[in-house]
Design a protein around this motif. Structure first.
Motif, PDB file in Angstrom:
ATOM      1  N   TYR A  66       0.873  -1.178   0.000  1.00 20.92           N
ATOM      2  CA  TYR A  66       0.000   0.000   0.000  1.00 20.92           C
ATOM      3  C   TYR A  66       0.899   1.213   0.000  1.00 20.92           C
ATOM      4  N   PHE A  67       0.711   2.098  -0.990  1.00 20.56           N
ATOM      5  CA  PHE A  67       1.651   3.198  -1.206  1.00 20.56           C
ATOM      6  C   PHE A  67       0.873   4.509  -1.356  1.00 20.56           C
ATOM      7  N   PRO A 118      -0.162  -2.468  -5.508  1.00 19.92           N
ATOM      8  CA  PRO A 118       0.725  -2.978  -6.555  1.00 19.92           C
ATOM      9  C   PRO A 118       0.048  -3.785  -7.646  1.00 19.92           C
ATOM     10  N   ASP A 119      -1.273  -3.978  -7.575  1.00 20.88           N
ATOM     11  CA  ASP A 119      -1.945  -4.729  -8.642  1.00 20.88           C
ATOM     12  C   ASP A 119      -2.248  -3.852  -9.866  1.00 20.88           C
ATOM     13  N   VAL A 120      -1.997  -2.537  -9.760  1.00 30.10           N
ATOM     14  CA  VAL A 120      -2.147  -1.643 -10.906  1.00 30.10           C
ATOM     15  C   VAL A 120      -0.846  -0.858 -11.088  1.00 30.10           C
ATOM     16  N   SER A 121      -0.587  -0.420 -12.331  1.00 34.13           N
ATOM     17  CA  SER A 121       0.660   0.293 -12.601  1.00 34.13           C
ATOM     18  C   SER A 121       0.481   1.809 -12.572  1.00 34.13           C
ATOM     19  N   GLU A 122      -0.761   2.265 -12.592  1.00 37.43           N
ATOM     20  CA  GLU A 122      -0.999   3.703 -12.596  1.00 37.43           C
ATOM     21  C   GLU A 122      -2.378   3.993 -12.018  1.00 37.43           C
ATOM     22  N   PHE A 139       3.500   3.152 -10.780  1.00 38.19           N
ATOM     23  CA  PHE A 139       4.075   2.127  -9.902  1.00 38.19           C
ATOM     24  C   PHE A 139       4.804   1.089 -10.730  1.00 38.19           C
ATOM     25  N   ASN A 140       6.045   0.770 -10.343  1.00 39.22           N
ATOM     26  CA  ASN A 140       6.851  -0.250 -11.012  1.00 39.22           C
ATOM     27  C   ASN A 140       7.246  -1.289  -9.969  1.00 39.22           C
ATOM     28  N   SER A 166       6.123   6.762  -8.248  1.00 37.59           N
ATOM     29  CA  SER A 166       6.322   8.200  -8.398  1.00 37.59           C
ATOM     30  C   SER A 166       4.990   8.938  -8.437  1.00 37.59           C
ATOM     31  N   LEU A 167       5.063  10.202  -8.065  1.00 38.17           N
ATOM     32  CA  LEU A 167       3.903  11.095  -8.097  1.00 38.17           C
ATOM     33  C   LEU A 167       4.133  12.126  -9.202  1.00 38.17           C
TER      34      LEU A 167
END
Lengths: 110, 114
Positions: free
Chosen positions: B32-33, B52-56, B66-67, B74-75
């Motif tokens: 969770y980010f 983390p299950d999605v990249s954006e 998200f990578n 990154s924001l």
């Protein structure tokens, strides 16, 4: 709907004294976490309270203790204050993973 | 040991430009980010968060990229405005860890020049 509230806003204490900070969570939230934010730094996790029990503690000494009341509000107590305890103390409330922060209490130790 | 590294420490962007703040994490248990925005004298305010299950994830002018393989996120702030001038913190948490607190980066002081 009131957000997270904290009291007092500011506090000045002398080395060796004890301090109590208070937090009321957002309506509907049952979990309270406390953080210490030194000037120019990110918040550091102190501990979390749920169902009136401390569930997890960060890297803080036993001088830091807390309490949660049946209405979910919480207190943070710091004993034997050191100059290095001067910081913004933040309370965050949550019901699940999202944490919402209060305005903080600015503690100055002289 | 700092588990979330944030860069840059400070950033100046012209009004209307894109502000980009980067974070890298070490703990693979983090899932969770969130990103927080903090104004002087105020508590951090939750801006946007990603799993983390999605990249954006995009919300208005704010986008998280998200990578997972690189353990980086990154924001991006599109069409940056002077009112966006604040300190931004990335954070991470193991949501399955129950009582784990958020681990924060050291913050980025963003200034949007008119």
């Amino acid at each position: 709907d009131a957000g997270v509230t904290q009291s007092p806003t500011h506090l000045i204490k002398t080395r060796g004294q004890q301090v109590t900070l208070r937090c009321s969570p957002k309506s509907g939230h049952d979990t309270v976490s406390w953080y210490q934010q030194a000037l120019g730094q990110g918040p550091q996790f102190i501990f979390q309270y749920y169902e009136e029990e401390e569930r997890q503690r960060g890297n803080f000494p036993d001088r830091f203790s807390g309490h949660q009341f049946p209405n979910y509000s919480s207190e943070l107590n710091v004993n034997a204050l050191l100059l290095g305890d001067s910081a913004l103390y933040l309370c965050a409330s949550s019901r699940d993973v999202e944490q919402y922060f209060g305005p903080g209490t600015r503690l100055t130790v002289t | 040991q700092q588990q979330v590294k944030q860069s840059p420490q400070s950033l100046i962007v012209q009004k209307g430009g894109i502000s980009i703040i980067n974070c890298a994490y070490e703990n693979t248990a983090f899932d969770y980010f969130p990103w927080y925005q903090q104004f002087p004298g105020k508590g951090p305010a939750l801006l946007i968060a990603i799993r983390p299950d999605v990249s954006e994830k995009k919300e208005g002018r704010f986008t998280i990229s998200f990578n997972k393989s690189a353990k980086q996120f990154s924001l991006h702030i599109m069409d940056s405005q002077p009112g966006d001038s604040a300190t931004y913190f990335c954070a991470a948490k193991n949501s399955g860890g129950g009582a784990d607190g958020l681990t924060f980066g050291k913050g980025t002081h963003l200034i949007i020049q008119p």
